[in-house]
Design a protein around this motif. Sequence first.
Motif, PDB file in Angstrom:
ATOM      1  N   PHE A 108      34.706 -22.734  28.633  1.00  0.00           N
ATOM      2  CA  PHE A 108      34.684 -22.540  27.187  1.00  0.00           C
ATOM      3  C   PHE A 108      33.556 -23.382  26.607  1.00  0.00           C
ATOM      4  O   PHE A 108      33.437 -24.567  26.919  1.00  0.00           O
ATOM      5  CB  PHE A 108      36.011 -22.955  26.545  1.00  0.00           C
ATOM      6  CG  PHE A 108      36.062 -22.640  25.070  1.00  0.00           C
ATOM      7  CD1 PHE A 108      36.268 -21.346  24.645  1.00  0.00           C
ATOM      8  CD2 PHE A 108      35.874 -23.625  24.128  1.00  0.00           C
ATOM      9  CE1 PHE A 108      36.299 -21.039  23.284  1.00  0.00           C
ATOM     10  CE2 PHE A 108      35.903 -23.338  22.770  1.00  0.00           C
ATOM     11  CZ  PHE A 108      36.125 -22.040  22.349  1.00  0.00           C
TER      12      PHE A 108
ATOM     13  N   LEU B 109      30.981 -18.839  20.435  1.00  0.00           N
ATOM     14  CA  LEU B 109      31.983 -19.318  21.376  1.00  0.00           C
ATOM     15  C   LEU B 109      31.935 -18.402  22.583  1.00  0.00           C
ATOM     16  O   LEU B 109      31.846 -17.181  22.430  1.00  0.00           O
ATOM     17  CB  LEU B 109      33.379 -19.279  20.745  1.00  0.00           C
ATOM     18  CG  LEU B 109      33.536 -20.014  19.421  1.00  0.00           C
ATOM     19  CD1 LEU B 109      34.929 -19.798  18.847  1.00  0.00           C
ATOM     20  CD2 LEU B 109      33.238 -21.481  19.588  1.00  0.00           C
TER      21      LEU B 109
ATOM     22  N   GLY C 136      33.026 -18.001  27.095  1.00  0.00           N
ATOM     23  CA  GLY C 136      33.647 -18.545  28.285  1.00  0.00           C
ATOM     24  C   GLY C 136      34.858 -17.755  28.755  1.00  0.00           C
ATOM     25  O   GLY C 136      35.380 -16.883  28.056  1.00  0.00           O
TER      26      GLY C 136
ATOM     27  N   LEU D  39      38.072 -17.821  26.543  1.00  0.00           N
ATOM     28  CA  LEU D  39      38.049 -17.245  25.203  1.00  0.00           C
ATOM     29  C   LEU D  39      39.086 -16.142  25.009  1.00  0.00           C
ATOM     30  O   LEU D  39      39.809 -16.155  24.006  1.00  0.00           O
ATOM     31  CB  LEU D  39      36.648 -16.752  24.841  1.00  0.00           C
ATOM     32  CG  LEU D  39      36.484 -16.208  23.426  1.00  0.00           C
ATOM     33  CD1 LEU D  39      36.841 -17.273  22.382  1.00  0.00           C
ATOM     34  CD2 LEU D  39      35.068 -15.720  23.206  1.00  0.00           C
TER      35      LEU D  39
END
Length: 150
Positions: free
Chosen positions: A92, A116, A118, A121
């Motif tokens: 993340f 954001l 990863g 997520l």
Amino acid sequence: MTATTTAATFRQSCSVHRTIAAPVARVWSLLTDARRFPSWNTTVTTLDGDIAVGQRLAITVPAAPNRTFRPRVTKLVPNDTMVWSDGFAPMFRGVRTFTVTARDPHTTEFAMTETLSGLMLPMIRNSLPDFAPQFDAYAADLQRAAEAAS
């Protein structure tokens, strides 16, 4: 302009853009003065640390008063770009990028994007807030502060 959000399985971004009737240097000085941040920015309760490459910041926000965010300043190009990063790829990672661009000597185009990403997520996406209202408030606060100094 209002903030926009885009999402894919392992990536989510929120962006806001704002035209500010103030010179780039004035907008930049607001964005990079950690001590003054809470005085003009309603989306930040405290910002501790030095806004300098490699430095870790400690940020609290009204939307999550019991949590301290600790991004590291990973890029700082005066009067142009600043990047704050946190987390560990590929699990993340959050990256917030600020840019200021002169449209003319008295007008600045401000942009802020938080990405954001990863593997985690998809598991936490539903627990994340809607960033768009906070981004809109951030840009409006910056515009108000920069233009008031005129």
